[in-house]
Design a protein around this motif. Structure first.
Motif, short mmCIF file in Angstrom:
data_model
loop_
_atom_site.label_atom_id
_atom_site.label_comp_id
_atom_site.label_asym_id
_atom_site.label_seq_id
_atom_site.Cartn_x
_atom_site.Cartn_y
_atom_site.Cartn_z
N SER A 198 1.12 -1.45 -0.54
CA SER A 198 0.08 -0.42 0.08
C SER A 198 0.55 1.15 -0.16
CB SER A 198 -0.86 -0.22 1.55
OG SER A 198 -1.67 0.88 1.56
N THR A 199 0.92 2.34 -1.04
CA THR A 199 1.72 3.67 -1.03
C THR A 199 0.87 4.53 -0.93
OG1 THR A 199 1.39 2.47 -3.45
CG2 THR A 199 3.24 2.10 -2.47
N GLY A 200 -0.28 4.65 -0.73
CA GLY A 200 -1.64 5.94 -0.59
C GLY A 200 -1.16 6.71 0.40
N GLU A 201 -0.40 6.37 1.32
CA GLU A 201 0.20 7.10 2.25
C GLU A 201 1.95 8.21 2.18
OE1 GLU A 201 2.63 4.60 6.18
OE2 GLU A 201 1.06 3.46 4.85
N PHE A 202 2.02 7.26 1.19
CA PHE A 202 2.92 8.13 0.44
C PHE A 202 3.17 9.56 -0.89
CE2 PHE A 202 4.18 4.41 2.66
CZ PHE A 202 5.17 4.66 3.73
N MET A 203 2.38 9.40 -2.14
CA MET A 203 1.98 9.76 -3.19
C MET A 203 2.47 10.90 -2.61
SD MET A 203 2.03 7.64 -5.17
CE MET A 203 1.47 5.93 -4.89
N LYS A 204 2.92 11.73 -3.73
CA LYS A 204 3.62 12.92 -3.63
C LYS A 204 4.92 13.21 -2.80
CE LYS A 204 1.19 12.99 -7.29
NZ LYS A 204 1.93 12.62 -8.52
N CYS A 205 4.66 12.23 -1.73
CA CYS A 205 5.79 13.17 -0.72
C CYS A 205 7.04 12.74 -1.20
CB CYS A 205 5.36 11.96 0.75
SG CYS A 205 4.37 12.34 1.02
N HIS A 206 8.33 13.60 -0.55
CA HIS A 206 9.05 13.84 -1.35
C HIS A 206 10.19 12.42 -0.12
CE1 HIS A 206 8.97 16.11 -5.19
NE2 HIS A 206 7.57 16.64 -4.08
N ILE A 207 10.63 11.92 -0.06
CA ILE A 207 11.06 11.10 1.01
C ILE A 207 11.95 10.18 0.51
CG2 ILE A 207 10.38 9.32 2.43
CD1 ILE A 207 7.47 10.19 2.69
N ASP A 208 13.17 9.35 1.21
CA ASP A 208 13.68 8.65 0.93
C ASP A 208 13.33 7.42 1.23
OD1 ASP A 208 15.76 6.98 0.45
OD2 ASP A 208 17.76 7.90 1.76
N PRO A 209 13.29 6.79 -0.26
CA PRO A 209 12.37 5.35 0.04
C PRO A 209 13.32 4.39 0.96
CG PRO A 209 12.81 5.65 -1.88
CD PRO A 209 12.78 6.77 -1.59
N ALA A 210 14.54 4.66 1.28
CA ALA A 210 15.11 3.44 2.22
C ALA A 210 15.19 3.81 4.26
CB ALA A 210 16.79 3.71 2.15
N ASP A 211 14.45 4.82 4.10
CA ASP A 211 13.78 5.12 5.20
C ASP A 211 13.40 4.52 6.11
OD1 ASP A 211 16.15 7.38 5.63
OD2 ASP A 211 14.62 8.93 5.20
N ILE A 212 11.94 4.49 4.80
CA ILE A 212 10.42 3.75 4.76
C ILE A 212 11.30 2.73 4.56
CG2 ILE A 212 8.45 3.27 3.51
CD1 ILE A 212 9.04 6.36 4.64
N PHE A 213 11.27 1.89 3.97
CA PHE A 213 12.42 0.90 4.37
C PHE A 213 12.87 -0.02 5.37
CE2 PHE A 213 14.76 -3.13 3.04
CZ PHE A 213 14.20 -3.97 2.91
N ALA A 214 13.39 0.93 5.53
CA ALA A 214 13.98 0.53 7.54
C ALA A 214 13.26 -0.02 8.12
CB ALA A 214 15.23 1.14 7.72
N TYR A 215 12.35 1.25 8.34
CA TYR A 215 11.18 0.77 9.16
C TYR A 215 10.31 0.06 9.14
CZ TYR A 215 7.12 2.72 11.75
OH TYR A 215 5.62 2.48 12.29
N ASN A 216 9.87 -0.58 7.66
CA ASN A 216 8.67 -1.58 7.44
C ASN A 216 10.29 -2.46 7.83
OD1 ASN A 216 6.44 -0.50 7.42
ND2 ASN A 216 6.94 0.19 4.77
N LYS A 217 11.27 -2.89 7.84
CA LYS A 217 11.64 -3.92 7.53
C LYS A 217 11.54 -4.11 9.21
CE LYS A 217 15.81 -5.69 6.75
NZ LYS A 217 17.74 -5.97 6.89
N LYS A 218 11.26 -3.49 10.26
CA LYS A 218 11.50 -3.64 11.83
C LYS A 218 9.96 -4.33 12.12
CE LYS A 218 14.76 -1.20 12.92
NZ LYS A 218 15.35 1.21 13.17
N ARG A 219 8.58 -3.67 10.90
CA ARG A 219 7.54 -4.10 11.67
C ARG A 219 6.97 -5.74 11.67
NH1 ARG A 219 4.17 0.19 8.23
NH2 ARG A 219 2.27 -1.20 8.71
N ARG A 220 5.62 -6.14 12.63
CA ARG A 220 5.39 -7.14 12.13
C ARG A 220 4.60 -7.10 10.99
NH1 ARG A 220 7.17 -10.60 16.00
NH2 ARG A 220 8.25 -10.33 18.08
N GLY A 221 4.26 -8.70 10.48
CA GLY A 221 3.18 -8.30 9.83
C GLY A 221 2.66 -9.81 8.74
N LYS A 222 1.09 -9.48 7.71
CA LYS A 222 2.02 -10.41 6.86
C LYS A 222 2.32 -9.54 5.72
CE LYS A 222 -1.71 -12.61 3.72
NZ LYS A 222 -2.34 -13.08 2.78
N ARG A 223 3.20 -10.48 5.08
CA ARG A 223 4.27 -10.57 4.14
C ARG A 223 4.01 -10.98 2.69
NH1 ARG A 223 8.25 -6.59 5.70
NH2 ARG A 223 8.52 -5.90 7.71
#
Length: 165
Positions: A49-74
């Motif tokens: 799900s990418t809607g919460e990031f649309m048009k945001c100027h963000i380093d995707p590596a930061d989001i990946f690092a955060y998501n890597k620590k999260r629990r959930g279905k993959r």
């Protein structure tokens, strides 16, 4: 390729996540389709799900690092939403939170230089059209470049011979 991933990462930071038209028009990733870009972004941030990031100027590596620590279905290494679809207001709120937490400054965005790709840096993925079986625009461009290079060599030979005479 690794070079394509780095170019795409820079393009996402410069133009904003999901700014497919700008990325395609910049010609930084020749021959890539919107679907390919969207799928690659999902893999880069580690969630479908990418809607919460649309048009945001963000380093995707930061989001990946955060998501890597999260629990959930993959699925294919990406977190998938297992609950109800978020409302537009929830998406807007999350987008604002992400901008505040991960957003780049205007100065950082302006300083981003997207590296140029050479033909050797591009992946050799060939996409067949479902309708005609024609190869993708990237392969057509590659073939055209090869034909033009051959024509240039022929012309250079002719010119060299005429200069000798």
């Amino acid at each position: 390729t690794d070079k394509e991933v780095e170019v795409f990462r820079c393009a996402l930071m410069k133009f904003g996540m999901g700014s497919w038209t700008q990325i395609v028009e910049s010609r930084c990733l020749p021959g890539k389709t919107v679907a390919q870009l969207n799928n690659q972004m999902q893999r880069m941030i580690g969630q479908q799900s990418t809607g919460e990031f649309m048009k945001c100027h963000i380093d995707p590596a930061d989001i990946f690092a955060y998501n890597k620590k999260r629990r959930g279905k993959r699925k294919n290494g990406c977190l998938v939403n297992t609950g109800d679809n978020p409302t537009k207001e929830e998406v807007r709120r999350k987008r604002q939170e992400n901008k505040e937490k991960y957003g780049l400054t205007k100065e950082q965005i302006a300083a981003i230089v997207i590296p140029a790709l050479s033909l050797a840096d591009s992946s050799n993925v060939v996409i067949k059209s479902n309708v005609s079986g024609a190869v993708s625009g990237r392969m057509q461009k590659y073939d055209k470049i090869k034909r033009l290079e051959s024509q240039i060599q022929s012309l250079q030979s002719v010119l060299a011979q005429r200069i000798k005479v």
